[in-house]
Design an enzyme around this catalytic site. Sequence first.
Site, PDB file in Angstrom:
ATOM      1  N   SER A 180      84.610  32.625 -77.081  1.00  5.93           N
ATOM      2  CA  SER A 180      83.808  33.573 -76.320  1.00  5.93           C
ATOM      3  C   SER A 180      83.355  34.742 -77.193  1.00  5.93           C
ATOM      4  CB  SER A 180      84.597  34.050 -75.095  1.00  5.93           C
ATOM      5  OG  SER A 180      83.757  34.678 -74.168  1.00  5.93           O
ATOM      6  N   ASP A 261      79.572  26.284 -68.115  1.00  6.70           N
ATOM      7  CA  ASP A 261      79.637  27.628 -68.705  1.00  6.70           C
ATOM      8  C   ASP A 261      78.235  28.218 -68.769  1.00  6.70           C
ATOM      9  OD1 ASP A 261      80.198  29.899 -70.166  1.00  6.70           O
ATOM     10  OD2 ASP A 261      80.839  28.842 -71.975  1.00  6.70           O
ATOM     11  N   HIS A 293      83.918  27.983 -68.560  1.00 11.63           N
ATOM     12  CA  HIS A 293      84.162  28.803 -69.742  1.00 11.63           C
ATOM     13  C   HIS A 293      85.662  29.009 -69.990  1.00 11.63           C
ATOM     14  CE1 HIS A 293      83.040  31.837 -72.728  1.00 11.63           C
ATOM     15  NE2 HIS A 293      83.960  32.623 -72.217  1.00 11.63           N
TER      16      HIS A 293
END
Length: 319
Positions: A180, A261, A293
């Site tokens: 991320s 995601d 995600h």
Amino acid sequence: MASSFLNLTSSSLVHPQMASETDEVVKEFRFFKVYKDGRVELFRPPVEKIPPSDDPNTGVRSKDVVISSDSPVSARIFLPRISDPGRKLPLLFYIHGGGFCMQSPFSHRHHNFASTVAAEAGAIAVSVEYGLFPARPIPACYEDSWAALRWVAGHADGDGPDPWLNEHADFGRVFIGGNSAGGNISHTLAARVGSMGLAAGVRVVGVILVHPYFGGTEDDHMWLYMCPANGGLSDPRLKPAKEDLARLGCEKVLVFVAEKDHLREVAIGYCEELKKSGWRGSVELVEHVGVEHSFHLADPEYEKAVELKDKFVSFIKHN
């Protein structure tokens, strides 16, 4: 210098300012809201941090280190079981995710992931604790991570401040990886390595981006708010510049995406732009369908989480 357990960069729920005279909210983003008086309130509480330990099941030992007495940057180092004292180990420089305002290498999720990778890849891992918004706005995350990477590289000649790195790390097999926000920071570090270099003898073989955050989603303005001195939507830290892609300081890139995601498309776009940039390395894209995600951190025992982890490990072991 090692310490038993560090808690240096915990981001508070409320920005340290004077008591509010109003509860009027002027901005609201995915992870926080901003009041009229400038206070910032995160939607999620601070994570529980766990101390380093010696894992009797895997044999992985961990400890915390202070990168510099002049800065708040720290890291957790993971050393796997040593079967051959004469063999050097690949090194993973790991950067946690959390929207630039949450999480820590000392949280259960990131500690366990780094420890597992260290054990299964037979690699020494360094997981950096960088500054988080709002206590330390962007670009603290980039500068802290770069300072930590340079500190790690400073052990390449065998006389750095940490004995584990001096004795066990193979600086000809360095990997940078993160999920991320950590994926975004990993790219920026690789771009800096390509343009500025590291210490002599340090070779970054590969970069691993797990569900990386880049510009092109509804989160763009959140990132711009967290980074007061920004270059707008074309800021190269938000939208990787072609020249940075072309000189990426590694040989291979592995990118993971998740079907559900919201960052999937920008990560795929990153791979496509990297291929067109003139960079001479190789890039591989791996997609997991039906998942969201950072699913691999939420349930590490889930079949697809194990697949992701195994691919992550294999990339280090076989390069």
